[in-house]
Design a protein around this motif. Structure first.
Motif, mmCIF file in Angstrom:
data_model
loop_
_atom_site.group_PDB
_atom_site.id
_atom_site.type_symbol
_atom_site.label_atom_id
_atom_site.label_comp_id
_atom_site.label_asym_id
_atom_site.label_seq_id
_atom_site.Cartn_x
_atom_site.Cartn_y
_atom_site.Cartn_z
ATOM 1 N N ASN A 178 0.822 -1.209 0.000
ATOM 2 C CA ASN A 178 0.000 0.000 0.000
ATOM 3 C C ASN A 178 0.855 1.257 0.000
ATOM 4 N N VAL A 179 1.951 1.230 0.743
ATOM 5 C CA VAL A 179 2.844 2.386 0.789
ATOM 6 C C VAL A 179 3.545 2.559 -0.554
ATOM 7 N N ALA A 180 3.979 1.463 -1.148
ATOM 8 C CA ALA A 180 4.633 1.528 -2.453
ATOM 9 C C ALA A 180 3.667 2.064 -3.512
ATOM 10 N N GLU A 181 2.407 1.637 -3.450
ATOM 11 C CA GLU A 181 1.400 2.140 -4.398
ATOM 12 C C GLU A 181 1.146 3.626 -4.179
ATOM 13 N N ALA A 182 1.114 4.068 -2.932
ATOM 14 C CA ALA A 182 0.917 5.493 -2.629
ATOM 15 C C ALA A 182 2.087 6.323 -3.152
ATOM 16 N N ILE A 183 3.303 5.816 -3.014
ATOM 17 C CA ILE A 183 4.484 6.520 -3.525
ATOM 18 C C ILE A 183 4.415 6.600 -5.045
ATOM 19 N N LEU A 184 4.000 5.510 -5.690
ATOM 20 C CA LEU A 184 3.884 5.483 -7.146
ATOM 21 C C LEU A 184 2.867 6.514 -7.641
ATOM 22 N N ARG A 185 1.816 6.735 -6.895
ATOM 23 C CA ARG A 185 0.762 7.676 -7.304
ATOM 24 C C ARG A 185 1.218 9.135 -7.253
ATOM 25 N N PHE A 186 2.349 9.410 -6.624
ATOM 26 C CA PHE A 186 2.897 10.765 -6.624
ATOM 27 C C PHE A 186 3.689 11.050 -7.900
ATOM 28 N N SER A 187 3.875 10.046 -8.730
ATOM 29 C CA SER A 187 4.691 10.196 -9.934
ATOM 30 C C SER A 187 3.915 10.854 -11.061
ATOM 31 N N ILE A 188 4.593 11.721 -11.780
ATOM 32 C CA ILE A 188 4.016 12.340 -12.968
ATOM 33 C C ILE A 188 3.843 11.282 -14.057
ATOM 34 N N LEU A 189 4.797 10.361 -14.173
ATOM 35 C CA LEU A 189 4.701 9.298 -15.178
ATOM 36 C C LEU A 189 3.478 8.419 -14.967
ATOM 37 N N TYR A 190 3.175 8.123 -13.733
ATOM 38 C CA TYR A 190 2.022 7.282 -13.411
ATOM 39 C C TYR A 190 0.744 7.895 -13.984
ATOM 40 N N HIS A 191 0.588 9.190 -13.828
ATOM 41 C CA HIS A 191 -0.624 9.856 -14.286
ATOM 42 C C HIS A 191 -0.589 10.170 -15.779
ATOM 43 N N PHE A 192 0.590 10.283 -16.343
ATOM 44 C CA PHE A 192 0.698 10.561 -17.771
ATOM 45 C C PHE A 192 0.524 9.298 -18.611
ATOM 46 N N ASP A 193 0.921 8.146 -18.090
ATOM 47 C CA ASP A 193 0.836 6.893 -18.845
ATOM 48 C C ASP A 193 -0.591 6.528 -19.217
ATOM 49 N N ALA A 194 -1.537 6.794 -18.355
ATOM 50 C CA ALA A 194 -2.938 6.473 -18.671
ATOM 51 C C ALA A 194 -3.415 7.275 -19.874
ATOM 52 N N ALA A 195 -3.023 8.529 -19.954
ATOM 53 C CA ALA A 195 -3.439 9.380 -21.073
ATOM 54 C C ALA A 195 -2.795 8.913 -22.373
ATOM 55 N N GLN A 196 -1.600 8.367 -22.307
ATOM 56 C CA GLN A 196 -0.954 7.848 -23.511
ATOM 57 C C GLN A 196 -1.735 6.680 -24.100
ATOM 58 N N ARG A 197 -2.441 5.955 -23.251
ATOM 59 C CA ARG A 197 -3.270 4.847 -23.729
ATOM 60 C C ARG A 197 -4.633 5.331 -24.207
ATOM 61 N N GLY A 198 -4.916 6.624 -24.064
ATOM 62 C CA GLY A 198 -6.188 7.170 -24.513
ATOM 63 C C GLY A 198 -7.259 7.191 -23.450
ATOM 64 N N VAL A 199 -6.867 6.998 -22.196
ATOM 65 C CA VAL A 199 -7.823 6.963 -21.088
ATOM 66 C C VAL A 199 -7.729 8.276 -20.311
ATOM 67 N N VAL A 200 -8.860 8.958 -20.183
ATOM 68 C CA VAL A 200 -8.891 10.180 -19.380
ATOM 69 C C VAL A 200 -9.356 9.787 -17.982
ATOM 70 N N GLU A 201 -8.461 9.889 -17.026
ATOM 71 C CA GLU A 201 -8.793 9.568 -15.643
ATOM 72 C C GLU A 201 -8.932 10.865 -14.862
ATOM 73 N N LEU A 202 -10.025 10.993 -14.151
ATOM 74 C CA LEU A 202 -10.238 12.213 -13.370
ATOM 75 C C LEU A 202 -9.192 12.360 -12.275
ATOM 76 N N ARG A 203 -8.711 11.248 -11.743
ATOM 77 C CA ARG A 203 -7.692 11.347 -10.692
ATOM 78 C C ARG A 203 -6.391 11.923 -11.251
#
Length: 194
Positions: free
Chosen positions: A143-168
């Motif tokens: 859970n801590v590792a996942e929380a740290i990953l969610r602070f990454s810009i890459l984590y949030h940018f990768d979803a958009a590269q796949r064509g998915v708009v995530e509100l988070r």
């Protein structure tokens, strides 16, 4: 997708170079005194300078539109995915500019502001690399590792590269921009004396 995969790494260096002068140059040249005596609230100065820098980033991004047109002429790409990647790239550019603005408000030296902005941007970007996420997955609980990953810009940018708009992801970029601009306003307001 290969085109957009390079954006975080290019923006991490290119956009702090644009933002390094936002406040550092004003402090070095002494023009900050003039700005701070204007009958304008600090937040309007911060937002105005930020939007000016973000416009430069948007113009640079808009200059890549011929690539999108060329891809459409030569093939049949998923235009919705390309559009979401452009939108996410624009938001990510805003986040890097905001980080650069905050670092520029901390120091009167442009080079120091640039180095600090690249360092913070690199840390927020590198958190999403598999090597780093695997390290944290082995060092701390899942859970801590996942929380740290969610602070990454890459984590949030990768979803958009796949064509998915995530509100988070949109919320992440908007929150990061707001946090950095708030920090910038506090740093500039401290020079004003309150």
């Amino acid at each position: 997708s290969a085109f957009f995969a390079f954006h975080p790494w290019l923006f991490m260096v290119f956009l702090p170079a644009i933002a390094m002068r936002l406040w550092a140059e004003e402090t070095r040249s002494g023009a900050i005194e003039l700005l701070l005596t204007l009958p304008a609230p600090t937040w309007s100065l911060v937002v105005g300078k930020y939007l000016a820098a973000w416009t430069v980033a948007a113009a640079a991004l808009a200059l890549t539109f011929p690539l999108w047109i060329t891809v459409n002429v030569l093939g049949t790409p998923d235009n919705a995915a390309i559009f979401t990647a452009y939108l996410s790239s624009f938001l990510m550019a805003g986040a890097y500019i905001a980080i650069g603005s905050a670092m520029s408000a901390l120091t009167p030296a442009q080079i120091v502001a640039f180095v600090l902005a690249v360092l913070v941007s690199f840390l927020l970007t590198a958190l999403g690399l598999p090597l780093v996420s695997d390290f944290f997955a082995g060092a701390v609980s899942g859970n801590v590792a996942e929380a740290i990953l969610r602070f990454s810009i890459l984590y949030h940018f990768d979803a958009a590269q796949r064509g998915v708009v995530e509100l988070r992801s949109v919320f992440y970029f908007v929150s990061l921009i707001g946090l950095c601009l708030g920090f910038t306003a506090v740093a500039v307001d401290a020079r004003r004396g309150g």
